[in-house]
Motif scaffolding. Structure first.
Motif, mmCIF file in Angstrom:
data_model
loop_
_atom_site.group_PDB
_atom_site.id
_atom_site.type_symbol
_atom_site.label_atom_id
_atom_site.label_comp_id
_atom_site.label_asym_id
_atom_site.label_seq_id
_atom_site.Cartn_x
_atom_site.Cartn_y
_atom_site.Cartn_z
ATOM 1 N N GLU A 1 4.755 1.712 3.680
ATOM 2 C CA GLU A 1 5.021 0.652 4.657
ATOM 3 C C GLU A 1 3.755 0.368 5.474
ATOM 4 O O GLU A 1 3.293 1.193 6.279
ATOM 5 C CB GLU A 1 6.218 0.957 5.573
ATOM 6 N N TYR B 1 -4.493 -6.991 9.170
ATOM 7 C CA TYR B 1 -3.246 -7.375 8.492
ATOM 8 C C TYR B 1 -3.148 -8.908 8.415
ATOM 9 O O TYR B 1 -2.848 -9.469 7.349
ATOM 10 C CB TYR B 1 -2.072 -6.777 9.269
ATOM 11 N N PRO C 1 0.811 -1.206 0.000
ATOM 12 C CA PRO C 1 0.000 0.000 0.000
ATOM 13 C C PRO C 1 0.850 1.265 0.000
ATOM 14 O O PRO C 1 1.985 1.275 0.460
ATOM 15 C CB PRO C 1 -0.756 -0.113 1.337
ATOM 16 N N HIS D 1 3.808 -11.996 6.611
ATOM 17 C CA HIS D 1 3.746 -11.347 5.287
ATOM 18 C C HIS D 1 4.981 -11.721 4.460
ATOM 19 O O HIS D 1 4.869 -12.319 3.393
ATOM 20 C CB HIS D 1 3.647 -9.824 5.507
HETATM 21 N N1 LIG Z 1 7.652 -3.294 2.840
HETATM 22 C C1 LIG Z 1 6.380 -3.082 2.195
HETATM 23 C C2 LIG Z 1 6.092 -4.293 1.314
HETATM 24 C C3 LIG Z 1 4.729 -4.196 0.670
HETATM 25 C C4 LIG Z 1 4.533 -5.336 -0.304
HETATM 26 O O1 LIG Z 1 5.104 -6.419 -0.159
HETATM 27 N N2 LIG Z 1 3.647 -5.092 -1.271
HETATM 28 C C5 LIG Z 1 3.425 -6.038 -2.338
HETATM 29 C C6 LIG Z 1 1.960 -6.447 -2.422
HETATM 30 S S1 LIG Z 1 1.486 -7.419 -0.994
HETATM 31 C C7 LIG Z 1 3.793 -5.353 -3.635
HETATM 32 O O2 LIG Z 1 3.275 -4.306 -3.943
HETATM 33 N N3 LIG Z 1 4.701 -5.975 -4.361
HETATM 34 C C8 LIG Z 1 5.092 -5.488 -5.634
HETATM 35 C C9 LIG Z 1 6.537 -5.559 -5.794
HETATM 36 O O3 LIG Z 1 7.263 -5.549 -4.784
HETATM 37 O O4 LIG Z 1 6.967 -5.610 -6.935
HETATM 38 C C10 LIG Z 1 5.267 -2.900 3.215
HETATM 39 O O5 LIG Z 1 5.360 -3.492 4.303
HETATM 40 O O6 LIG Z 1 4.328 -2.149 2.944
#
Ligand SMILES: N[C@@H](CCC(=O)N[C@@H](CS)C(=O)NCC(=O)O)C(=O)O
Length: 201
Positions: free
Chosen positions: A65, A157, A53, A106
């Protein structure tokens, strides 16, 4: 405020929290793998890390984050009691959980998303996640929620992340306590609203 989200991604957590707290919020759906919103905005221009997000605040700045966005949203609606007041030990317990969900649950799914990950490593990843699920199930017990009676940002979450078990061939029925917990969270009106808004039901 404007929340950039992708359906069923971890951004579902702040999406749920915004609706639980009844915060006035716009949402922008991001398509993967193009990483563009449905109106053509480039996600990298919003969040140079290219991830959802992302939350555009009313002053135009962007907060990223998940663990931070969740706290920010909860703190915008203190009456909703979705987090806990800063300063006391209870807030640190909440942060302890938030860190566990972010880094162990996660990110624990991480290798399962890549087509490059060898099958044996995927299996080891599922095993490792299973141990975290054992812990989570034991700690939730009858709950009904992670903090007991109170629904919080932690549940939003955990719900978003545990939903990925369906995508990655992990049978949640092995953890009947978690399966029941997910049903309880799913039944909340704001969660139903979120799932509908994300086009998932
Ligand atoms: N460190 C970030 C990681 C967020 C994350 O992993 N987002 C994923 C979707 S669940 C995403 O957008 N991934 C796309 C990418 O990294 O290419 C957080 O905690 O917000």
């Amino acid at each position: 405020m404007k929340l950039y989200y992708a359906p069923a991604a971890c951004s579902q957590a702040p999406h749920i929290v915004a609706r639980e707290a009844r915060l006035p919020i716009d949402v922008a759906k991001v398509e993967f793998p193009s990483k563009r919103t449905t109106d053509g905005e480039d996600l990298y221009a919003v969040n140079p890390k290219g991830a959802v997000p992302a939350l555009r605040l009313d002053d135009g700045s962007v907060l990223t984050e998940n663990a931070v966005i969740l706290q920010y949203l909860a703190d915008q609606a203190p009456g909703s009691e979705l987090a806990l007041p800063a300063g006391g030990i209870a807030r640190y317990r909440l942060l302890e959980w938030l860190n566990f969900i972010a880094t162990e649950l996660h990110k624990g799914f991480g290798p399962l998303w890549s087509p490059e990950t060898p099958d044996a490593f995927k299996e080891a990843t599922r095993e490792a996640l299973g141990k975290k699920f054992d812990y989570l199930q034991e700690r939730i017990g009858e709950g009904p929620y992670i903090l007991g009676e109170r629904f919080s940002i932690l549940d939003a979450y955990a719900f978003a992340v545990l939903g990925w078990t369906r995508i990655h061939a992990i049978d949640i029925a092995r953890w009947p306590g978690l399966a029941a917990y997910l049903e309880r969270v799913a039944a909340r009106p704001a969660v139903q609203e979120t799932l509908r808004a994300e086009g998932l039901i």
